[in-house]
Design a protein around this motif. Structure first.
Motif, PDB file in Angstrom:
ATOM      1  N   CYS A 388       0.828  -1.201   0.000  1.00  0.00           N
ATOM      2  CA  CYS A 388       0.000   0.000   0.000  1.00  0.00           C
ATOM      3  C   CYS A 388       0.866   1.256   0.000  1.00  0.00           C
ATOM      4  N   LEU A 389       1.903   1.262   0.829  1.00  0.00           N
ATOM      5  CA  LEU A 389       2.737   2.450   0.966  1.00  0.00           C
ATOM      6  C   LEU A 389       3.661   2.638  -0.230  1.00  0.00           C
ATOM      7  N   ARG A 390       4.377   1.571  -0.601  1.00  0.00           N
ATOM      8  CA  ARG A 390       5.394   1.682  -1.654  1.00  0.00           C
ATOM      9  C   ARG A 390       4.767   1.671  -3.047  1.00  0.00           C
ATOM     10  N   LEU A 393       0.896   4.714  -2.452  1.00  0.00           N
ATOM     11  CA  LEU A 393       1.001   6.087  -1.979  1.00  0.00           C
ATOM     12  C   LEU A 393       2.216   6.810  -2.534  1.00  0.00           C
ATOM     13  N   PHE A 412      -6.124   4.653   2.765  1.00  0.00           N
ATOM     14  CA  PHE A 412      -4.896   5.444   2.836  1.00  0.00           C
ATOM     15  C   PHE A 412      -4.833   6.302   1.570  1.00  0.00           C
ATOM     16  N   SER A 414      -2.619   9.595  -0.529  1.00  0.00           N
ATOM     17  CA  SER A 414      -1.437  10.445  -0.608  1.00  0.00           C
ATOM     18  C   SER A 414      -1.884  11.880  -0.844  1.00  0.00           C
ATOM     19  N   LEU A 439      -1.169  10.383   4.311  1.00  0.00           N
ATOM     20  CA  LEU A 439       0.226  10.213   4.707  1.00  0.00           C
ATOM     21  C   LEU A 439       1.124  10.971   3.737  1.00  0.00           C
ATOM     22  N   VAL A 444       5.584   8.230   4.888  1.00  0.00           N
ATOM     23  CA  VAL A 444       5.525   6.915   4.241  1.00  0.00           C
ATOM     24  C   VAL A 444       6.891   6.247   4.266  1.00  0.00           C
TER      25      VAL A 444
END
Length: 488
Positions: A388-390, A393, A412, A414, A439, A444
């Motif tokens: 999800c983050l890499r 976002l 989530f 960005s 975030l 992140v």
């Protein structure tokens, strides 16, 4: 229960399969949608007018458990010159509208999709000496069909299905599925709409993870390049003992480069998850205009459900302009069906229709800014947080977790996502039981460092907690049993 019989055998509910040139009198007695699909099958297999067929003894529209009326099984000779092996070809009947009389699907006209708009196919490599097709793929297709009927979420090419068990209940490494267009079956125009054919492709866990981190279409292309892993027609071999990355280590570089360049196409999952507002004063519990998360979560409104459904559907495409559906303060007049797929098998199941909890009108649920939140995930869901983050976002996109054990969701976002109600000034915001978390790129990167051990499940011990006090954010990874309780 189902029975196996030749499709040409007489029976009270399934007359013999006619070809495209069936006499008009007979065709009028034969369900027109079924007749149209049989015509496409006869085009491919003119020498097999009566293939073996698995049929539901009690049809779904008569209260039976199996949504597919039939699964036909053909012997495909492949193409030795193109390195395509002989295999069994399974084709479903029932996700599309076979009858046109509203017994299963609502008839909406001839221009749009018939029923759910597709049927499933599956190609299984024929073993040496095998004289009849195995029947377990028919039950696999029934399982996927049950999910579609109960959730009313359709499949598309590039989708993946996490199955977590060998597809044939053996010791095979083929434990998950991707979906793609069938290489031979062409879309069919029926009297009740258009039907396309989506092929199930069995994959290993490592291949599924790569599809999640990058995209399903990219992994399907790699599988087509490796004959023993599928080849041009993506034929599943349950005896395959190596992943495509073990067969050709250079393919991992292709995936890594794709993730870096494209990010992930997976924009949401149904998951075991929950969230708590740590900043909420107890005296606010009776405020009917604010959220209520805890022992009695309020139901998602139809509009919220539709917004989250659309967010999840966006996992099938790369968002060139990432936009969350805006909050529209109108009550949706149509019932929206939930994304949950492990509930009672009612095709018309709804997040709003089976609860004694008071439903709050959409316009009375205000968006609230929260000071501190606690996110809870099971291990499988938590393992997707780095993705999800890499993969999302850091590429300016969004990612949604929709709870399968309670009516809540976590998105989530960005700073580049439009239409979010979370902002840099107020990064935690909730509309009813839908939480959004904004975030920044800097945060992140920090979270990715702290969550690095999530990618090593063999070394992971539950429960596990991560905390960022300066951001007033806490994440817990908990055992599955926690999410099976009424609290979630």
């Amino acid at each position: 229960m189902a029975e196996l019989r030749p499709s040409g055998a007489p029976g009270p509910t399934a007359p013999p399969a006619p070809g495209p040139t069936a006499p008009p009198a007979f065709a009028s007695l034969f369900p027109p949608g079924l007749h149209a699909i049989y015509g496409e099958c006869r085009r491919l297999y003119p020498d097999q007018p009566n293939p073996l067929q698995v049929t539901a003894i009690v049809k779904y529209w008569l209260g039976g458990p199996d949504p597919l009326d039939y699964v036909s099984m053909y012997r495909n000779m492949g193409s030795p010159s193109a390195n395509i092996p002989e295999h069994w070809h399974y084709i479903s009947f029932g996700l599309s509208d076979l009858y046109g009389d509203n017994r299963v699907h609502e008839f909406t006209g001839t221009d749009g999709p018939s029923g759910f708009g597709f049927e499933l196919t599956f190609r299984l490599k024929r073993e040496t000496g095998e004289s009849a097709p195995p029947t377990w793929p028919a039950e696999l297709m029934q399982g996927l069909a049950r999910y579609v009927f109960q959730s009313e979420n359709t499949f598309c090419s590039g989708d993946h299905v996490s199955w977590h068990s060998p597809l044939d209940n053996s010791e095979s490494r083929i434990q998950h599925m991707l979906l793609t267009e069938d290489p031979q079956m062409q879309p069919v125009q029926t009297p009740f709409g258009v039907v396309t054919f989506l092929q199930i492709v069995g994959v290993c866990t490592e291949e599924l993870h790569s599809a999640q981190q990058w995209n399903g279409q990219g992994i399907l292309e790699l599988l087509r390049m490796v004959p023993v892993a599928g080849g041009p027609w993506l034929i599943t071999d349950m005896r395959r003992g190596e992943t495509i990355f073990e067969i050709d280590p250079h393919l991992q570089e292709r995936v890594d480069k794709g993730i870096e360049t494209d990010g992930s196409n997976l924009s949401g999952v149904s998951a075991k998850c929950a969230w708590d507002d740590l900043s909420r004063p107890p005296e606010d519990d009776e405020d009917s205009r604010s959220i209520c998360i805890g022992t009695q979560p309020r139901r998602l409104s139809g509009k919220d459900t539709e917004q989250i459904r659309e967010t999840l559907r966006r996992g099938l495409e790369i968002n060139s302009k990432p936009v969350l559906p805006p909050i529209n303060p109108q009550i949706n007049p149509q019932r929206q069906n939930g994304l949950t797929h492990d509930r009672a098998p009612s095709r018309k199941d709804s997040l709003e229709s089976d609860s004694s909890t008071t439903i709050i009108p959409h316009e009375l649920i205000r968006t609230r800014q929260l000071e501190s939140v606690h996110l809870k995930f099971n291990q499988e869901s938590g393992a997707l947080i780095p993705l999800c983050l890499r993969g999302r976002l850091l590429h300016g996109r969004h990612f949604t977790y929709k709870s399968i054990t309670g009516d809540m969701a976590i998105t989530f976002v960005s700073t580049g996502v439009e239409g979010a109600f979370a902002t840099e000034e107020h990064p935690y915001a909730a509309h009813g039981p839908w939480l959004q978390i904004l975030l920044t790129e800097e945060f992140v990167e920090k979270m990715l460092e702290d969550l690095e051990d999530l990618t090593s499940p063999e070394e992971f011990k539950l429960p596990k907690e991560y905390s960022w006090p300066e951001k007033k954010l806490k994440v817990s990874i908990l055992p599955d049993v926690v999410f099976d309780s009424p609290l979630h």
